[in-house]
Scaffold this motif. Structure first.
Motif, PDB file in Angstrom:
ATOM      1  N   HIS A 145      -8.851  -1.329 -14.177  1.00  0.00           N
ATOM      2  CA  HIS A 145      -8.793  -2.687 -14.744  1.00  0.00           C
ATOM      3  C   HIS A 145      -7.853  -2.756 -15.947  1.00  0.00           C
ATOM      4  CE1 HIS A 145     -11.744  -0.785 -17.337  1.00  0.00           C
ATOM      5  NE2 HIS A 145     -11.491  -1.733 -18.234  1.00  0.00           N
ATOM      6  N   ARG A 146      -7.358  -1.591 -16.406  1.00  0.00           N
ATOM      7  CA  ARG A 146      -6.526  -1.633 -17.617  1.00  0.00           C
ATOM      8  C   ARG A 146      -5.044  -1.597 -17.310  1.00  0.00           C
ATOM      9  NH1 ARG A 146      -8.865   2.658 -21.622  1.00  0.00           N
ATOM     10  NH2 ARG A 146      -7.442   1.556 -23.020  1.00  0.00           N
ATOM     11  N   ILE A 147      -4.676  -1.265 -16.083  1.00  0.00           N
ATOM     12  CA  ILE A 147      -3.246  -1.110 -15.773  1.00  0.00           C
ATOM     13  C   ILE A 147      -2.462  -2.420 -15.909  1.00  0.00           C
ATOM     14  CG2 ILE A 147      -3.464   0.932 -14.293  1.00  0.00           C
ATOM     15  CD1 ILE A 147      -3.429  -0.927 -11.886  1.00  0.00           C
ATOM     16  N   PHE A 148      -3.206  -3.550 -15.997  1.00  0.00           N
ATOM     17  CA  PHE A 148      -2.507  -4.833 -16.128  1.00  0.00           C
ATOM     18  C   PHE A 148      -2.305  -5.215 -17.608  1.00  0.00           C
ATOM     19  CE2 PHE A 148      -4.719  -4.825 -12.061  1.00  0.00           C
ATOM     20  CZ  PHE A 148      -3.679  -5.114 -11.192  1.00  0.00           C
ATOM     21  N   ASP A 149      -2.810  -4.327 -18.520  1.00  0.00           N
ATOM     22  CA  ASP A 149      -2.639  -4.601 -19.950  1.00  0.00           C
ATOM     23  C   ASP A 149      -1.203  -4.294 -20.383  1.00  0.00           C
ATOM     24  OD1 ASP A 149      -5.234  -5.267 -20.001  1.00  0.00           O
ATOM     25  OD2 ASP A 149      -5.935  -3.474 -21.085  1.00  0.00           O
ATOM     26  N   ARG A 150      -0.829  -4.949 -21.424  1.00  0.00           N
ATOM     27  CA  ARG A 150       0.529  -4.760 -21.940  1.00  0.00           C
ATOM     28  C   ARG A 150       0.706  -3.325 -22.470  1.00  0.00           C
ATOM     29  NH1 ARG A 150       2.541  -7.465 -27.135  1.00  0.00           N
ATOM     30  NH2 ARG A 150       0.307  -7.485 -27.415  1.00  0.00           N
ATOM     31  N   TYR A 151       1.766  -2.718 -22.136  1.00  0.00           N
ATOM     32  CA  TYR A 151       2.141  -1.357 -22.556  1.00  0.00           C
ATOM     33  C   TYR A 151       1.155  -0.287 -22.094  1.00  0.00           C
ATOM     34  CZ  TYR A 151       5.055  -4.072 -25.754  1.00  0.00           C
ATOM     35  OH  TYR A 151       5.931  -4.972 -26.277  1.00  0.00           O
ATOM     36  N   TYR A 152       0.240  -0.641 -21.210  1.00  0.00           N
ATOM     37  CA  TYR A 152      -0.722   0.382 -20.795  1.00  0.00           C
ATOM     38  C   TYR A 152      -0.111   1.301 -19.742  1.00  0.00           C
ATOM     39  CZ  TYR A 152      -4.822   2.881 -19.320  1.00  0.00           C
ATOM     40  OH  TYR A 152      -5.692   3.900 -19.049  1.00  0.00           O
ATOM     41  N   ARG A 153      -0.181   2.570 -20.053  1.00  0.00           N
ATOM     42  CA  ARG A 153       0.268   3.576 -19.076  1.00  0.00           C
ATOM     43  C   ARG A 153      -0.829   4.631 -19.011  1.00  0.00           C
ATOM     44  NH1 ARG A 153       5.130   6.178 -18.693  1.00  0.00           N
ATOM     45  NH2 ARG A 153       5.082   5.383 -16.558  1.00  0.00           N
ATOM     46  N   ILE A 154      -1.112   5.079 -17.834  1.00  0.00           N
ATOM     47  CA  ILE A 154      -2.204   6.050 -17.716  1.00  0.00           C
ATOM     48  C   ILE A 154      -1.801   7.344 -18.413  1.00  0.00           C
ATOM     49  CG2 ILE A 154      -3.537   7.443 -16.060  1.00  0.00           C
ATOM     50  CD1 ILE A 154      -3.387   5.024 -14.174  1.00  0.00           C
ATOM     51  N   GLY A 171       8.570   4.777 -17.525  1.00  0.00           N
ATOM     52  CA  GLY A 171       8.168   3.377 -17.486  1.00  0.00           C
ATOM     53  C   GLY A 171       7.704   2.919 -18.846  1.00  0.00           C
ATOM     54  N   LEU A 172       7.528   1.594 -18.955  1.00  0.00           N
ATOM     55  CA  LEU A 172       7.114   1.039 -20.246  1.00  0.00           C
ATOM     56  C   LEU A 172       5.677   0.502 -20.201  1.00  0.00           C
ATOM     57  CD1 LEU A 172      10.276  -0.985 -21.294  1.00  0.00           C
ATOM     58  CD2 LEU A 172       9.499   1.184 -22.223  1.00  0.00           C
ATOM     59  N   GLY A 173       5.125   0.404 -19.038  1.00  0.00           N
ATOM     60  CA  GLY A 173       3.766  -0.150 -18.918  1.00  0.00           C
ATOM     61  C   GLY A 173       3.733  -1.655 -19.090  1.00  0.00           C
ATOM     62  N   ILE A 174       4.806  -2.312 -18.648  1.00  0.00           N
ATOM     63  CA  ILE A 174       4.792  -3.774 -18.793  1.00  0.00           C
ATOM     64  C   ILE A 174       4.997  -4.513 -17.464  1.00  0.00           C
ATOM     65  CG2 ILE A 174       5.423  -3.923 -21.227  1.00  0.00           C
ATOM     66  CD1 ILE A 174       8.324  -4.224 -20.386  1.00  0.00           C
ATOM     67  N   GLY A 175       5.412  -3.767 -16.432  1.00  0.00           N
ATOM     68  CA  GLY A 175       5.681  -4.415 -15.135  1.00  0.00           C
ATOM     69  C   GLY A 175       4.479  -5.178 -14.612  1.00  0.00           C
ATOM     70  N   LEU A 176       3.316  -4.539 -14.599  1.00  0.00           N
ATOM     71  CA  LEU A 176       2.118  -5.199 -14.051  1.00  0.00           C
ATOM     72  C   LEU A 176       1.646  -6.320 -14.969  1.00  0.00           C
ATOM     73  CD1 LEU A 176       0.056  -2.209 -12.576  1.00  0.00           C
ATOM     74  CD2 LEU A 176       1.340  -3.957 -11.349  1.00  0.00           C
ATOM     75  N   GLN A 187       0.830  -1.209   0.000  1.00  0.00           N
ATOM     76  CA  GLN A 187       0.000   0.000   0.000  1.00  0.00           C
ATOM     77  C   GLN A 187       0.864   1.258   0.000  1.00  0.00           C
ATOM     78  OE1 GLN A 187      -2.547   0.360   3.437  1.00  0.00           O
ATOM     79  NE2 GLN A 187      -3.834   1.883   2.410  1.00  0.00           N
ATOM     80  N   ASP A 188       0.472   2.165  -0.908  1.00  0.00           N
ATOM     81  CA  ASP A 188       1.146   3.471  -0.885  1.00  0.00           C
ATOM     82  C   ASP A 188       0.109   4.554  -0.711  1.00  0.00           C
ATOM     83  OD1 ASP A 188       0.292   4.708  -3.467  1.00  0.00           O
ATOM     84  OD2 ASP A 188       1.274   2.926  -4.312  1.00  0.00           O
ATOM     85  N   PHE A 189       0.578   5.765  -0.463  1.00  0.00           N
ATOM     86  CA  PHE A 189      -0.341   6.888  -0.247  1.00  0.00           C
ATOM     87  C   PHE A 189      -0.060   7.973  -1.273  1.00  0.00           C
ATOM     88  CE2 PHE A 189       0.355   4.441   3.541  1.00  0.00           C
ATOM     89  CZ  PHE A 189      -0.954   4.176   3.941  1.00  0.00           C
ATOM     90  N   GLY A 190       0.148   7.492  -2.501  1.00  0.00           N
ATOM     91  CA  GLY A 190       0.572   8.390  -3.570  1.00  0.00           C
ATOM     92  C   GLY A 190      -0.560   8.908  -4.421  1.00  0.00           C
ATOM     93  N   ILE A 191      -0.320   8.940  -5.738  1.00  0.00           N
ATOM     94  CA  ILE A 191      -1.242   9.651  -6.643  1.00  0.00           C
ATOM     95  C   ILE A 191      -2.551   8.888  -6.882  1.00  0.00           C
ATOM     96  CG2 ILE A 191       0.600  10.900  -7.857  1.00  0.00           C
ATOM     97  CD1 ILE A 191       0.243   8.806 -10.153  1.00  0.00           C
ATOM     98  N   GLY A 192      -2.522   7.583  -6.677  1.00  0.00           N
ATOM     99  CA  GLY A 192      -3.752   6.791  -6.852  1.00  0.00           C
ATOM    100  C   GLY A 192      -4.094   6.590  -8.328  1.00  0.00           C
ATOM    101  N   SER A 242      -1.222 -19.897 -10.161  1.00  0.00           N
ATOM    102  CA  SER A 242      -2.645 -20.095  -9.830  1.00  0.00           C
ATOM    103  C   SER A 242      -3.163 -19.088  -8.815  1.00  0.00           C
ATOM    104  CB  SER A 242      -2.927 -21.510  -9.294  1.00  0.00           C
ATOM    105  OG  SER A 242      -2.352 -22.445 -10.123  1.00  0.00           O
ATOM    106  N   GLY A 243      -2.523 -17.912  -8.789  1.00  0.00           N
ATOM    107  CA  GLY A 243      -2.951 -16.902  -7.835  1.00  0.00           C
ATOM    108  C   GLY A 243      -3.758 -15.801  -8.497  1.00  0.00           C
ATOM    109  N   LYS A 244      -4.018 -14.749  -7.710  1.00  0.00           N
ATOM    110  CA  LYS A 244      -4.790 -13.610  -8.222  1.00  0.00           C
ATOM    111  C   LYS A 244      -4.066 -12.326  -7.877  1.00  0.00           C
ATOM    112  CE  LYS A 244      -9.384 -13.317  -7.659  1.00  0.00           C
ATOM    113  NZ  LYS A 244     -10.598 -13.496  -6.843  1.00  0.00           N
ATOM    114  N   LEU A 245      -4.098 -11.363  -8.808  1.00  0.00           N
ATOM    115  CA  LEU A 245      -3.474 -10.061  -8.568  1.00  0.00           C
ATOM    116  C   LEU A 245      -4.515  -8.996  -8.876  1.00  0.00           C
ATOM    117  CD1 LEU A 245      -1.018  -8.060  -8.295  1.00  0.00           C
ATOM    118  CD2 LEU A 245      -0.488  -8.531 -10.677  1.00  0.00           C
ATOM    119  N   TRP A 246      -4.681  -8.053  -7.953  1.00  0.00           N
ATOM    120  CA  TRP A 246      -5.653  -6.979  -8.206  1.00  0.00           C
ATOM    121  C   TRP A 246      -5.278  -5.718  -7.429  1.00  0.00           C
ATOM    122  CZ3 TRP A 246      -6.274 -10.704  -4.576  1.00  0.00           C
ATOM    123  CH2 TRP A 246      -6.771 -10.342  -3.330  1.00  0.00           C
ATOM    124  N   ALA A 247      -5.960  -4.654  -7.747  1.00  0.00           N
ATOM    125  CA  ALA A 247      -5.620  -3.387  -7.104  1.00  0.00           C
ATOM    126  C   ALA A 247      -6.874  -2.664  -6.656  1.00  0.00           C
ATOM    127  CB  ALA A 247      -4.843  -2.506  -8.075  1.00  0.00           C
TER     128      ALA A 247
END
Ligand code: ADP
Length: 763
Positions: A704-713, A722-727, A692-697, A738-743
Motif C-alpha cells: 500500500h506504500r508504493i504509491f507514496d511519493r518518493y517511496y522505494r522499497i 528510480g526516484l519512487g515517483i512514477g506510481l 502482469q509481470d513474473f518478477g521480484i514481486g 475518476s478511476g482506481k489504481l491498485w496492485a
C-alpha cells in the motif's frame, strides 16, 4: 302323490245352480267339495283341457285376476299377460307330463282394469287331475298370495343391509357379541384393531389382545368394560390400552352397550371402540413440551418474568429473576409495589409503552438501582433485557414478558478497562481523543487541551473541527464520514492550529476503530502526531527540486540541441564518436524525462497538473506505448490481449504516461523473467487495464506504500534505479480520471497492476 280324479263332464257350479237341489249323495259330496273349494282362503282354480279353460275359480282367485267370471274362457284369453312370464309353458308341461309343479314366492305380474300392472308373489302348485280313465283332464291351481310377507322380508333385508353398511363403514371399531362373549358381528375397523379376522360365534371379543389400563398395568379380563357390560349389564367408560398380536399398542376408549331382553337378562353386547392413540400421543407431546418449557423457564440462565395486565402483576417469576431481589416477595404483586425502588427509573414508562403499542423494548447495559434483598439499599445493577408484549386469545395485549440477564460484572470490568485505557491516553504526549461508536466525542487527553487551548465544553461540542485548517476541514469531514460508515481507519496529513503561537502545524492524524469480540465498533480512538518539522523540510526539498528541475530544463534542452548538431556534423566513418554522441543524447533524454517527472510531482503538490481531455482510440495508444517500451527492452515479450471496443474520453498523453510507467516497472522489476502480460477489457461500463509481470514481486507490507511519493522499497535502490515517483504520478492521473489504481503481488512470483476508468462517453 295320489292322483286326483274329478267327475267327467261335471258342471260344478252351473249344474248345481241351475237345478238347485242335490239329486243324490254324490251330488251332496260335490256340494261340500264345491263349498270348500269356493270358500277356501287360498286361491284356487281348475283349468281344463290343453287350452287351460277355466272350469272353476274361487272368489279369492277371481279377485286376484280382477275378472268376475272367467269360467269357460281359456287362460290365455283371461290373462294374456301371463304369456311371456313362463306360466303357460309350465301349465302345458304339467298337462302333458302329469308332473305336479310347485312354485315358491314366484313373481306374477297381472294387469287388471284398475292398474296397468300389479305384482304378486305367489306360492302355488299346478296339479294335474284325471278323468275316470286316468287321462289328464286338467290342472288344479292352488296358490297363496305371499306378496306381503315377501315385501316385508325384503324391507327388513334392505334395512338390515343398510345397518350393516353403516356398521361396516364406521371408522370406529364396532362389534357385537353374545352372552358368552363370542363375536357375532364386526366391521373392518374392528378387524384392524384385533389384528385378525375372527370367526363368528367361535372367537371371543378379547381373543387377540393383551389389555392394560391407562397407566400400563395389565388389566384382568373381568375388569374390562366389555366383560362388565356382559356380566353385570353395567356400562363403564375407561381408557384402556390394547396390545395387538403384532405387539402394537393402541389407546382405546370402549363404549360397551349391553343388549337386554324383555326379562331383563343380558343377551349380549354391542361395543364401539374409539382409537385415541394419536390424541394420547399428542397429549403426551404437549405434556413434554410443557415440561420442557417449565424446565427452561426454571433453569434458564436468563431471568424471565411475566407481568399480567396493565398493572403489571408479577405472575410467573423464574429463580434467576427472583435472584435479583433476594427473598423479596414478588409473585402476585404489582411490580411497582413489589420493587418500589423502580419508581422514577423509567421502568413503568417503558412497560406501559410496550403494553400500549405492542412494540418490544430491548436495552443493553441498562443501569437500574435495585435492592438485592429484603431491607437492603438499592445498588447499581446493569442489565440487558427486553420487554415483549404477550397476547390473549382475542389478540389483545394481556401482559409483558420480561427476559434478560445481568451484566453488572462485565460492565464494571469493561469500565475498569476503559479507565486504564483512559489513563494511558491521558499520559500520551500526542493529541488524543476518543469518541463513541457513532462518533460523539467522549474523551480528550490533557495534551489536546494544552495544544488547542479549547475548554472541555468547546471540545465536546466541536471536537477537532475548530482547530483543523480551513483549507482541509471539508475534506477531513467528508473522509471521516466515509470511514465511520465503512468502519475503516482514517489516515490523513492535516494542519492543526496551535493555541500558543496561532500556527497551523502539520500532523498525521489517525483514527482507529476499536471493536468488540463480535467485530462491532465500540469506540474510535483519534490521535495526531506532529510532523511539522519533517513536513517543512520536505516542502523545502520539494521546492528545491522544483526550482532545480526548472533551472535544468533550459540547459538540458540546449545540451540536447548541441548534441544533435554535433551528431550531424560528425564524420559518419567515425563510429565511436557517433556512438558516444547517441548515448549522450539518450542520457539527456532520460534526464529530461526524470526532470519532467519531478516537475509533475511539484505540479501535483500545487494542484497545477493540467489535463487535456479529448476522445481517442485507447487501443492505439496502448499499442504505441508497448512499441516504445519493447523497443528499449528487446529481451522482454509484452503480450497484449483484449481490446477496448469503444472510443475513450480522457487525457491521452497522461494515460499513456501511466501505461508506460506500469510497463517499464514490469520490465525493470522482472530482470530474470521476460514475460509480461497486458490485458484490456470493458466491464460494467469501466475500462480495465491489467499489467502482469513474473518478477521480484512486492511484500504485502509494502504494497500500500508504493504509491507514496518518493517511496522505494528498501534494499532495492542499488539494483533498480528510480526516484519512487512514477506510481505516485500514475495514481494522481488515474484519480483525476475518476478511476482506481491498485496492485496485487506475491514476493518472488511477480506483480499485477490494475487500473479502471469509468467510461465517460462512447465514441
Ligand atoms: P520507481 O521509479 O522506484 O520504480 P515507482 O513509483 O514506479 O518508482 O515504484 C515505486 C516502487 O514500487 C518501486 O521502487 C518498486 O520498489 C516498487 N514497484 C513498482 N512496480 C513494481 C513491479 N512491477 N514489481 C516489483 N516492484 C515494483
Amino acid at each position: 302323490m295320489n292322483k286326483i280324479i274329478l267327475p267327467t263332464n261335471s258342471h260344478w257350479g252351473d249344474d248345481l245352480n241351475r237345478e238347485g237341489l242335490p239329486a243324490d249323495s254324490a251330488i251332496k259330496d260335490r256340494q261340500i267339495l264345491y263349498n270348500v273349494f269356493m270358500q277356501a282362503p287360498a286361491l284356487l282354480c281348475i283349468l281344463k283341457g290343453p287350452d287351460h279353460i277355466f272350469e272353476l275359480a274361487n272368489e279369492p282367485y277371481r279377485q286376484l285376476i280382477g275378472n268376475e267370471n272367467p269360467i269357460g274362457k281359456a287362460l290365455k284369453e283371461v290373462l294374456p299377460e301371463l304369456g311371456d312370464q313362463g306360466f303357460i309353458e309350465i301349465l302345458d308341461k304339467v298337462y302333458v307330463t302329469g308332473e305336479t309343479f310347485t312354485g315358491k314366492e314366484m313373481l306374477v305380474s297381472l294387469n287388471t282394469a284398475a292398474e296397468e300392472s300389479r305384482q304378486h308373489y305367489l306360492n302355488f302348485t299346478y296339479q294335474p287331475f284325471y278323468d275316470t280313465n286316468h287321462i289328464i283332464e286338467g290342472i288344479i291351481v292352488y296358490a297363496y298370495d305371499v306378496t306381503e310377507q315377501v315385501l316385508a322380508r325384503e324391507t327388513i333385508k334392505e334395512s338390515e343391509k343398510n345397518y350393516r353398511r353403516l356398521i361396516y363403514g364406521m371408522p370406529a371399531a364396532l362389534y357385537t357379541c353374545d352372552r358368552e362373549g363370542y363375536i357375532q358381528l364386526f366391521n373392518e375397523a374392528a378387524v384392524e384393531l384385533w389384528g385378525y379376522t375372527p370367526t363368528i360365534g367361535k372367537d371371543l371379543w378379547s381373543g387377540s389382545w393383551k389389555i392394560y389400563d391407562e397407566v400400563g398395568a395389565e388389566l384382568p379380563l373381568d375388569q374390562c368394560p366389555m366383560a362388565i357390560a356382559l356380566n353385570e349389564g353395567r356400562v363403564v367408560n375407561m381408557e384402556i390400552v390394547i396390545e395387538k398380536p403384532n405387539g402394537e399398542r393402541k389407546n382405546i376408549i370402549p363404549y360397551p352397550q349391553p343388549i337386554i331382553d324383555n326379562e331383563g337378562n343380558v343377551t349380549g353386547s354391542v361395543n364401539t371402540l374409539i382409537d385415541i392413540t394419536e390424541q394420547v400421543l399428542a397429549r403426551k407431546q404437549m405434556q413434554q413440551v410443557a415440561e420442557m418449557i417449565e424446565k427452561l423457564f426454571m433453569n434458564a440462565p436468563a431471568f424471565i418474568c411475566t407481568l399480567r395486565g396493565p398493572e403489571f402483576i408479577c405472575e410467573l417469576v423464574n429463580p434467576e429473576y427472583q435472584k435479583l431481589y433476594g427473598k423479596r416477595k414478588l409473585l402476585g404483586k404489582k411490580v411497582i409495589e413489589a420493587i418500589p425502588e423502580l419508581e422514577g427509573q423509567g421502568v413503568l414508562e417503558n412497560l406501559t409503552r410496550v403494553y400500549n403499542t405492542g412494540e418490544p423494548y430491548v436495552v443493553t447495559e441498562r443501569l437500574l438501582y435495585l435492592a438485592r434483598d429484603e431491607g437492603k439499599e438499592p445498588e447499581p445493577t446493569y442489565l440487558n433485557f427486553s420487554y415483549q408484549a404477550m397476547y390473549d386469545a382475542h389478540k389483545q395485549v394481556s401482559g409483558i414478558l420480561v427476559f434478560g440477564y445481568e451484566v453488572t460484572e462485565q460492565v464494571l470490568a469493561k469500565k475498569k478497562g476503559e479507565e486504564n485505557l483512559r489513563k494511558i491516553l491521558e499520559s500520551l504526549p500526542q493529541i488524543t481523543s476518543a469518541s463513541s461508536a457513532n462518533g460523539t466525542s467522549i474523551f480528550f487527553n490533557r495534551f489536546f487541551f494544552e495544544y488547542s487551548g479549547l475548554s472541555r465544553e468547546e471540545a465536546t461540542v466541536n471536537g477537532w473541527n475548530s482547530i483543523v485548517h480551513p483549507d482541509e476541514i471539508d475534506e477531513v469531514l467528508s473522509d471521516w464520514e466515509i470511514c465511520k460508515q465503512k468502519g475503516e481507519e482514517f489516515y490523513k496529513e492535516i494542519r492543526l492550529k496551535r493555541k500558543s503561537d496561532g500556527v497551523y502545524r502539520w500532523h498525521i492524524s489517525h483514527i482507529t476503530p476499536m471493536k468488540n469480540k463480535k467485530g462491532e465498533i465500540t469506540q474510535w480512538i483519534a490521535s495526531a502526531t506532529d510532523i511539522h518539522e519533517q513536513k517543512t523540510k520536505e516542502e523545502k526539498k520539494d521546492e528545491f527540486i522544483s526550482i532545480a528541475s526548472h533551472e535544468m530544463k533550459t540547459p538540458l534542452t540546449t545540451a540536447k540541441a548541441y548534441l544533435q548538431l554535433l551528431e550531424l556534423s560528425l564524420d559518419k566513418a567515425n563510429e565511436k564518436a557517433n556512438l558516444y554522441t547517441k548515448k549522450a543524447i539518450l542520457s539527456v533524454d532520460r534526464l529530461k524525462d526524470l526532470i519532467a517527472e519531478l516537475l509533475d510531482v511539484s505540479k501535483i503538490q500545487h494542484g497545477k497538473l493540467n489535463y487535456n481531455f479529448h476522445v481517442f482510440d485507447f487501443n492505439e495508444m496502448v499499442r504505441d506505448s508497448i512499441e516504445g517500451i519493447q523497443h528499449n527492452a528487446p529481451n522482454h515479450h509484452i503480450r497484449l490481449s483484449g481490446t477496448i471496443p469503444v472510443m475513450v474520453e480522457g487525457d491521452k498523453e497522461r494515460l499513456q504516461q501511466v501505461i508506460i510507467n506500469l510497463l517499464s516497472n514490469a520490465v525493470k522489476y522482472s530482470p530474470d523473467n521476460d514475460d509480461i502480460l497486458m490485458e484490456l477489457s470493458l466491464e460494467n461500463q469501466q475500462i480495465k487495464v491489467c499489467v502482469q509481470d513474473f518478477g521480484i514481486g512486492i511484500a504485502a507490507d509494502n504494497l500500500h506504500r508504493i504509491f507514496d511519493r518518493y517511496y522505494r522499497i528498501e534494499g532495492q535502490e542499488i539494483l533498480f534505479q528510480g526516484l519512487g515517483i512514477g506510481l505516485f504520478i500514475s495514481m494522481e492521473i488515474i484519480r483525476r480520471h475518476s478511476g482506481k489504481l491498485w496492485a496485487e503481488s506475491e514476493i518472488g512470483k511477480g506483480s499485477t497492476f490494475y487500473f479502471t476508468l469509468p467510461l465517460k462517453r462512447e465514441g
